[in-house]
Design an enzyme around this catalytic site. Structure first.
Site, PDB file in Angstrom:
ATOM      1  N   GLU A  86       0.819  -1.210   0.000  1.00  0.00           N
ATOM      2  CA  GLU A  86       0.000   0.000   0.000  1.00  0.00           C
ATOM      3  C   GLU A  86       0.846   1.250   0.000  1.00  0.00           C
ATOM      4  OE1 GLU A  86      -2.786  -0.860   3.432  1.00  0.00           O
ATOM      5  OE2 GLU A  86      -1.005  -0.141   4.434  1.00  0.00           O
ATOM      6  N   CYS A 100       3.686   8.476   0.646  1.00  0.00           N
ATOM      7  CA  CYS A 100       4.104   7.579   1.717  1.00  0.00           C
ATOM      8  C   CYS A 100       4.152   6.174   1.123  1.00  0.00           C
ATOM      9  CB  CYS A 100       3.077   7.662   2.855  1.00  0.00           C
ATOM     10  SG  CYS A 100       3.341   6.461   4.156  1.00  0.00           S
ATOM     11  N   CYS A 107       5.354  -6.952   7.599  1.00  0.00           N
ATOM     12  CA  CYS A 107       6.506  -6.491   8.381  1.00  0.00           C
ATOM     13  C   CYS A 107       6.876  -7.579   9.373  1.00  0.00           C
ATOM     14  CB  CYS A 107       6.137  -5.209   9.136  1.00  0.00           C
ATOM     15  SG  CYS A 107       7.519  -4.461  10.044  1.00  0.00           S
ATOM     16  N   CYS A 111       5.121  -4.535  16.317  1.00  0.00           N
ATOM     17  CA  CYS A 111       4.637  -3.432  17.154  1.00  0.00           C
ATOM     18  C   CYS A 111       3.147  -3.674  17.412  1.00  0.00           C
ATOM     19  CB  CYS A 111       4.860  -2.101  16.442  1.00  0.00           C
ATOM     20  SG  CYS A 111       6.597  -1.783  16.057  1.00  0.00           S
ATOM     21  N   CYS A 114       0.177  -1.618  15.633  1.00  0.00           N
ATOM     22  CA  CYS A 114       0.270  -1.407  14.183  1.00  0.00           C
ATOM     23  C   CYS A 114      -0.453  -2.511  13.421  1.00  0.00           C
ATOM     24  CB  CYS A 114       1.744  -1.362  13.768  1.00  0.00           C
ATOM     25  SG  CYS A 114       1.973  -1.123  11.998  1.00  0.00           S
ATOM     26  N   CYS A 322      -1.144   2.928   8.536  1.00  0.00           N
ATOM     27  CA  CYS A 322      -0.208   1.887   8.143  1.00  0.00           C
ATOM     28  C   CYS A 322      -0.834   0.491   8.172  1.00  0.00           C
ATOM     29  CB  CYS A 322       0.976   1.935   9.112  1.00  0.00           C
ATOM     30  SG  CYS A 322       2.268   0.776   8.729  1.00  0.00           S
TER      31      CYS A 322
END
Ligand code: SAH
Length: 330
Positions: A86, A100, A107, A111, A114, A322
């Site tokens: 994205e 962005c 990932c 975290c 997130c 995100c």
């Protein structure tokens, strides 16, 4: 490379016996927002047809695009092997157009606040896949800023991130207007310090002490605060550019005034500028701090001489945080 797959483009050009400058020619068209090979009028017509047939114009296929009332555009793409990517275009009132981009699909870090961190890690994106996110928006309008704040940890894919960054000035984005945001991946910070590109460093800090930071960002176990801040201070000493600290405002977690004081003690105001980020709820169980709590937190930082701004939120109506689009499409 357009961001046609570079290798495939080179191979195809070689196979047709084209002069060496053809690849640059194709790239320059793409960097200026061309929508396909047919627009590249200084290429022989036969070659344009052949490229159109043999070299896909983008390494990414657009799957969904959402437009916010505030002008933000968010795109969800698929790579050739079906990975979600994205990217977001943010349009500011002062005319800035900031892209962005994602550096990874998913990932590997976890975290807890997130949305991307809750997805399975896919893989590092190639330089072409990074550039194709930018070129998608460049075809809509000129762009002049870029941040690696989409999915993934850019410092874990730094070779491809820097390769892509080298080509950004031709798209209209100088290195000084390019920023890499990191969880504090120390080897990557050091490599950026050593690199020849004057790219801005941004650190996602989110907590003023190790215990809390480890709780919400498990990577802190591997690279604790002291080590991360030492690497950032070294970056400042060598590059003489301020480091931006991002601090996500999570209600009842990291937003109390004593935590602001602690943060102010931790950060040298010559080195750091703080960006307080209103949280975009993502169904991970956290709530964003109230406006009043954010204002108080900011006032404490400023009383201590630390510059602090509150990040404008963009595209809340389109799930622009995100990982949000990809996590829902997965
Ligand atoms: N891995 C890098 C870059 C990608 S995340 C990093 O962590 O810096 C970019 C920024 O978005 C980080 O500061 C991250 O903490 C923040 N972020 C993640 N989820 C968010 C959310 N739901 N709302 C607001 N910011 C978020």
């Amino acid at each position: 490379m357009a961001h046609v797959d570079l290798r495939l483009l080179d191979e195809t050009l070689n196979a047709t016996g084209q002069p060496a400058f053809r690849a640059r020619q194709v790239w320059r068209w793409a960097a200026r927002g061309a929508t396909g090979y047919e627009a590249m009028t200084d290429l022989p017509a036969g070659l344009r047809d052949r490229l159109a047939a043999e070299v896909p114009f983008s390494s990414l296929a657009l799957e969904r695009e959402a437009r916010s009332a505030d002008g933000t555009v968010k795109a969800l793409f698929r790579t050739g092997d079906g990975r979600a990517v994205e990217a977001v275009l943010m349009r500011y009132r002062d005319g800035r157009r900031s892209v962005c981009v994602s550096s990874q699909s998913g990932c590997p870090l976890t975290c807890t606040f997130c949305a991307t961190g809750t997805m399975k890690f896919g893989r590092n994106l190639t330089a072409s896949e990074i550039l194709d996110q930018v070129l998608h928006f460049r075809r809509i309008e000129p762009v002049d800023h870029l941040v690696f704040m989409g999915m993934g940890e850019p410092m874990m894919n730094l070779d491809h991130v820097l390769d892509a960054s080298r080509r950004l000035p031709e798209v209209g984005i100088t290195h000084r207007r390019t920023g890499i945001s990191t969880v504090g991946w120390v080897p990557g910070i050091r490599r950026l310090t050593e690199s020849d590109l004057p790219i801005r460093l941004a650190l996602s800090l989110h907590a003023p002490e190790d215990a809390l930071r480890t709780q919400i960002m498990p990577v802190n176990d591997r690279y604790p605060l002291e080590e991360v801040l030492a690497a950032c201070a070294e970056h400042y000493e060598r590059r003489r550019r301020q480091v931006f600290v991002e601090y996500l405002m999570l209600a009842g977690v990291n937003d109390a005034p004593p935590q602001a004081r602690r943060l102010a003690e931790l950060l040298d105001p010559r080195i750091y500028k703080v960006n307080l980020i209103p949280y975009n709820p993502t169904g991970t169980g956290y709530e964003g701090s109230s406006r009043a709590a954010i204002a108080t937190f900011r006032a404490v930082l400023e009383e201590h001489g630390l510059r602090a701004t509150v990040r404008l939120t963009c595209g809340q109506d389109i799930d622009a945080a995100c990982g949000q689009l990809a996590a829902r499409a997965a």
